[in-house]
Design an enzyme around this catalytic site. Structure first.
Site, short mmCIF file in Angstrom:
data_model
loop_
_atom_site.label_atom_id
_atom_site.label_comp_id
_atom_site.label_asym_id
_atom_site.label_seq_id
_atom_site.Cartn_x
_atom_site.Cartn_y
_atom_site.Cartn_z
NE ARG A 162 -2.76 0.55 3.37
CZ ARG A 162 -2.15 1.29 4.29
NH1 ARG A 162 -1.89 2.56 4.05
NH2 ARG A 162 -1.81 0.77 5.45
CE1 TYR A 200 -15.13 4.88 -18.57
CE2 TYR A 200 -14.84 5.62 -16.32
CZ TYR A 200 -15.10 4.62 -17.22
OH TYR A 200 -15.34 3.36 -16.77
CG ASP A 214 -8.97 9.51 -18.72
OD1 ASP A 214 -8.22 8.74 -19.36
OD2 ASP A 214 -10.00 9.13 -18.13
CE LYS A 273 -11.46 0.70 -19.68
NZ LYS A 273 -11.88 2.07 -19.41
C1 PLP Z 1 -12.27 2.78 -18.32
C2 PLP Z 1 -11.92 4.20 -18.24
C3 PLP Z 1 -11.71 4.82 -17.00
C4 PLP Z 1 -11.90 4.10 -15.67
O1 PLP Z 1 -10.99 3.08 -15.53
P1 PLP Z 1 -11.25 1.79 -14.59
O2 PLP Z 1 -9.98 1.04 -14.76
O3 PLP Z 1 -12.45 1.10 -15.12
O4 PLP Z 1 -11.45 2.27 -13.21
C5 PLP Z 1 -11.35 6.16 -17.00
N1 PLP Z 1 -11.22 6.85 -18.15
C6 PLP Z 1 -11.43 6.30 -19.35
C7 PLP Z 1 -11.29 7.13 -20.56
C8 PLP Z 1 -11.79 4.96 -19.44
O5 PLP Z 1 -12.01 4.43 -20.64
#
Ligand code: PLP
Length: 391
Positions: free
Chosen positions: A48, A102, A174, A199
């Site tokens: 952690r 998102y 992001d 992703k």
């Molecule tokens: C999937 C996604 C997230 C969130 O990610 P998790 O791993 O599901 O928590 C945030 N931003 C974008 C653009 C995403 O596609």
């Protein structure tokens, strides 16, 4: 291995790898310990604290991929996003966020920020002026997402970074949709880069993880909150993620190529109304995308012509699965209205331009001819009799 002067695939394969001195194995050994003897009083290793050998090794790889000084790996993309945001926002502060976000991030802001006393504004549009218009005296952070979900709009990285600097704000992005293969926002002056590693970094639809990359100083601030919130990633998954990222460069470049191919095909198709893909010259932000991206990514969206039933079409697909999530080596489609954007009001969807018939397409690494054959057979099955097609 040092990342200096190393190319993308070399960084993916080697930077941050742990050396197996005992057996000279080819891959990083996996250290699953949650307990480590004190090396000295200052070094307390604990998962952690984000400082196990595997966590530290992979953080170096992700920092190198994003041209950042340092990075941290989280248990999910949302753990990365929430921790990064809350590290730079406190009671009384204000944040400006891009309207097209998102869904999970939108929900985090809408459902949770009020109780932390943090106010927020969503932009009306995506120009730099739209961001500037929302800045207040107590604004601390600008948050963007480009290309955005699901319409693949493009936000000006350099413009937003300069705006943030002018007003003394922290800029965050992001960068999930682009992946570090296609876009390195720090090169354009953005302060903090966030990924859902679930992703493209994971890439095989079998890992939930997140990452944040920035300067040492910013990462120290994020770490001091992160260790208290507790969103770190377990070492087994860290190890799997390292393995996945080794092939991220070749995977994503193959997906870029396939997505371009599919966008061209769909764009010319008599049954398709609109195609949203930054690689198309008809995309309104194509020039901006070209200026700030190395590849246009593997995501696109499209609308079937009036008269088609989008959900029947998705059910008729055989090779391309209709499913949640994105960025795996397998192609998938989903309907944003029924999934990622289901919680938005009709008004909010209209504002964002998300129609009922919109289909988001995460293009995988299959042979494009097979993807096209699947789409053709599905269209043939669901094509309404009344539609008169003109080419
Ligand atoms: C999937 C996604 C997230 C969130 O990610 P998790 O791993 O599901 O928590 C945030 N931003 C974008 C653009 C995403 O596609």
């Amino acid at each position: 291995m040092d990342s200096k002067n190393k190319g993308l695939n070399t960084i993916c394969t080697h930077v941050g790898e742990l050396v197996d001195d005992t057996y000279k194995g080819a891959t990083s050994p996996l250290y699953m310990s949650t307990s480590y003897a004190f090396e000295d009083v200052d070094v307390k290793r604990y998962p952690r604290y984000f400082n196990t050998p595997n966590q530290q090794g992979l953080s170096k790889k992700i920092a190198a991929l994003e041209h950042a000084e340092a990075a941290l790996i989280f248990g999910s993309g949302m753990a990365a996003i929430s921790t990064a945001l809350l590290a730079f926002l406190r009671v009384g502060d204000h944040i400006v966020l891009q309207r097209t976000l998102y869904g999970g991030t939108y929900n985090l802001v809408q459902e949770e920020f009020k109780k932390f006393g943090i106010s927020y504004s969503f932009t009306d549009g995506l120009t730099v002026a739209d961001f500037e218009a929302k800045i207040r005296e107590n604004t601390k952070v600008i948050y963007i997402e480009t290309p955005s979900n699901p319409l693949l709009t493009i936000t000006d990285l350099k413009g937003v970074a300069q705006l943030a600097k002018k007003h003394g704000l922290v800029s965050m992005i992001d960068n999930t949709f682009a992946s570090p293969v296609n876009q390195n926002p720090i090169d354009f002056g953005i302060d903090i880069v966030i990924h859902s590693a679930t992703k493209y970094m994971g890439g095989h639809s079998d890992i939930l993880a997140g990452a944040v990359a920035s300067t040492e100083e910013n990462m120290k601030r994020i770490f001091s909150l992160a260790k208290n919130l507790g969103g770190s990633l377990s070492d087994y998954t860290v190890w799997l993620l390292e393995r996945s990222i080794k092939t991220m460069g070749i995977r994503v470049r193959a997906q870029n190529e396939n997505a371009m191919h599919m966008a061209d095909y769909l764009n010319k198709h008599k049954d398709i109304d609109k195609v949203y893909f930054p690689g198309l010259v008809t995309h309104p932000d194509h020039e901006l995308a070209k200026a700030q991206m190395k590849g246009f990514g593997g995501m696109l969206s499209f609308e079937l012509k009036a008269g088609f039933d989008a959900s029947k079409f998705q059910k008729a697909l055989q090779l391309i699965k209709s499913s949640m999530s994105l960025a795996g080596v397998e192609s998938t489609v989903l309907s944003p209205v029924q999934t990622s954007h289901a919680l938005l009001s009709q008004e909010e969807r209209d504002l964002q331009g998300i129609t009922d018939g919109l289909i988001r397409f995460s293009v995988g690494i299959e042979e494009p001819e097979d993807l096209i054959a699947d789409i053709e057979q599905a269209l043939n099955k669901v094509r309404p009799k009344a539609v008169v097609t003109t080419h």
